[in-house]
Design a protein around this motif. Structure first.
Motif, PDB file in Angstrom:
ATOM      1  N   PRO A 179       4.431 -17.645  -0.078  1.00  0.00           N
ATOM      2  CA  PRO A 179       4.377 -16.170  -0.521  1.00  0.00           C
ATOM      3  C   PRO A 179       5.995 -15.724  -0.981  1.00  0.00           C
ATOM      4  O   PRO A 179       6.748 -16.150  -0.256  1.00  0.00           O
ATOM      5  CB  PRO A 179       3.862 -15.617   0.733  1.00  0.00           C
ATOM      6  CG  PRO A 179       4.298 -16.590   2.096  1.00  0.00           C
ATOM      7  CD  PRO A 179       4.061 -17.674   1.299  1.00  0.00           C
ATOM      8  N   LEU A 180       5.842 -14.982  -1.918  1.00  0.00           N
ATOM      9  CA  LEU A 180       7.058 -14.459  -2.294  1.00  0.00           C
ATOM     10  C   LEU A 180       7.849 -13.469  -1.347  1.00  0.00           C
ATOM     11  O   LEU A 180       8.819 -13.326  -1.205  1.00  0.00           O
ATOM     12  CB  LEU A 180       6.931 -13.529  -3.503  1.00  0.00           C
ATOM     13  CG  LEU A 180       6.590 -14.522  -4.872  1.00  0.00           C
ATOM     14  CD1 LEU A 180       6.200 -13.707  -5.871  1.00  0.00           C
ATOM     15  CD2 LEU A 180       7.557 -15.472  -5.099  1.00  0.00           C
ATOM     16  N   GLU A 181       6.831 -12.591  -0.467  1.00  0.00           N
ATOM     17  CA  GLU A 181       7.406 -11.893   0.655  1.00  0.00           C
ATOM     18  C   GLU A 181       6.847 -12.285   1.831  1.00  0.00           C
ATOM     19  O   GLU A 181       5.572 -12.056   2.099  1.00  0.00           O
ATOM     20  CB  GLU A 181       6.874 -10.332   0.249  1.00  0.00           C
ATOM     21  CG  GLU A 181       7.390  -9.944  -1.203  1.00  0.00           C
ATOM     22  CD  GLU A 181       6.996  -8.190  -1.310  1.00  0.00           C
ATOM     23  OE1 GLU A 181       6.164  -7.918  -0.354  1.00  0.00           O
ATOM     24  OE2 GLU A 181       7.480  -7.804  -2.410  1.00  0.00           O
ATOM     25  N   PRO A 182       7.471 -13.156   2.766  1.00  0.00           N
ATOM     26  CA  PRO A 182       7.146 -13.498   4.100  1.00  0.00           C
ATOM     27  C   PRO A 182       6.646 -12.407   4.980  1.00  0.00           C
ATOM     28  O   PRO A 182       5.684 -12.831   5.866  1.00  0.00           O
ATOM     29  CB  PRO A 182       8.137 -14.167   4.466  1.00  0.00           C
ATOM     30  CG  PRO A 182       9.245 -14.264   3.561  1.00  0.00           C
ATOM     31  CD  PRO A 182       9.169 -13.363   2.610  1.00  0.00           C
ATOM     32  N   THR A 183       6.863 -11.031   4.689  1.00  0.00           N
ATOM     33  CA  THR A 183       6.411  -9.962   5.576  1.00  0.00           C
ATOM     34  C   THR A 183       5.179  -9.613   5.121  1.00  0.00           C
ATOM     35  O   THR A 183       4.815  -8.461   5.764  1.00  0.00           O
ATOM     36  CB  THR A 183       7.420  -8.956   5.676  1.00  0.00           C
ATOM     37  OG1 THR A 183       7.652  -8.469   4.276  1.00  0.00           O
ATOM     38  CG2 THR A 183       8.767  -9.399   6.157  1.00  0.00           C
ATOM     39  N   ALA A 184       4.582  -9.830   4.084  1.00  0.00           N
ATOM     40  CA  ALA A 184       3.377  -9.424   3.368  1.00  0.00           C
ATOM     41  C   ALA A 184       2.234  -9.979   4.205  1.00  0.00           C
ATOM     42  O   ALA A 184       1.036  -9.539   3.889  1.00  0.00           O
ATOM     43  CB  ALA A 184       3.063  -9.761   2.057  1.00  0.00           C
ATOM     44  N   GLY A 185       2.366 -10.800   5.062  1.00  0.00           N
ATOM     45  CA  GLY A 185       1.147 -11.224   5.845  1.00  0.00           C
ATOM     46  C   GLY A 185       0.379 -12.523   5.145  1.00  0.00           C
ATOM     47  O   GLY A 185      -0.945 -12.660   5.591  1.00  0.00           O
TER      48      GLY A 185
END
Length: 233
Positions: free
Chosen positions: A135-141
């Motif tokens: 995922p591009l944003e690891p914090t997106a779940g």
């Protein structure tokens, strides 16, 4: 997949479709970024008594692309990498997947032109490639994804020894030159017929032009009206 980026791609090993080959058979793995010059240098060194020596081999250095050549064995003679007749191989195998298939076919055709009398046996199959997407944003779940794709692969065996001609994908020695000679003959015939038709049309146009000039009298027309003749008194 707009929220993911491909992290890596792992190609799964594919079993050889030629299980009866000797384990010492040289294999040339062709990739999309491989240089044909480097691939053919190694392949010809295993099939020709006196292959061409590159500049780096003149200095006693032998280099290959990463992953292109497998099990390279050469003999250093007076600072050059030359292969003796005893170490020449009876078979050689070219393998490629995906975008490298067309480059592998080019290498095989070059090899058949340089080394005469080679029997060709081609196998087409699929190879599995596992792609890992992060995922591009690891914090997106979002979790990592693993995608398996089947890509086309080709295995081409060139052998000095006769191969069973009844097997699918077999090509006898000399078929390449015969095919090109036949194609060149057909192209020459078609080109000759086209020129003959053009010459015939030109001759017809010239005849009609000449007949019209003969009937009209003068062949050149300036477009100016004729002035009346004035007599001098």
């Amino acid at each position: 997949m707009e929220n993911y980026s491909k992290a890596k791609a792992v190609e799964q090993p594919c079993p050889s479709p030629f299980p009866d080959l000797p384990p010492t058979t040289p294999e040339v793995r062709v990739r999309d970024g491989s240089k044909i010059r480097n691939l053919m240098r190694y392949a010809l060194s295993r099939m020709e008594p006196k292959p061409r020596v590159a500049e780096d081999e003149e200095k006693g250095q032998s280099r290959t692309d990463e992953g292109d050549v497998v099990a390279m064995e050469t003999r250093e003679v007076t600072g050059r990498s030359l292969t003796t007749e005893k170490s020449l191989s009876r078979n050689i195998l070219f393998t490629a997947t995906g975008k490298g298939v067309s480059k592998a076919i080019t290498c095989v055709e070059i090899m058949k032109r340089r080394v005469k009398g080679l029997h060709q046996h081609t196998k087409l199959l699929y190879s599995t490639v596992d792609e890992v997407w992060e995922p591009l944003e690891p914090t997106a779940g979002l979790d990592s994804l693993t995608v398996s794709r089947n890509v086309p692969a080709i295995w081409i065996l060139l052998s000095r020894d006769p191969v069973d001609s009844s097997l699918p994908g077999y090509q006898a020695p000399g078929n390449f030159d015969a095919l090109w000679a036949h194609s060149a003959k057909e192209e020459a015939g078609a080109f000759g017929g086209q020129r003959h038709g053009q010459n015939k049309r030109k001759r017809g146009g010239g005849g009609s032009s000449g007949s019209s000039r003969g009937k009209g009298g003068s062949g050149r027309h300036t477009g100016r009206p004729k002035e009346p003749f004035k007599s001098q008194s």
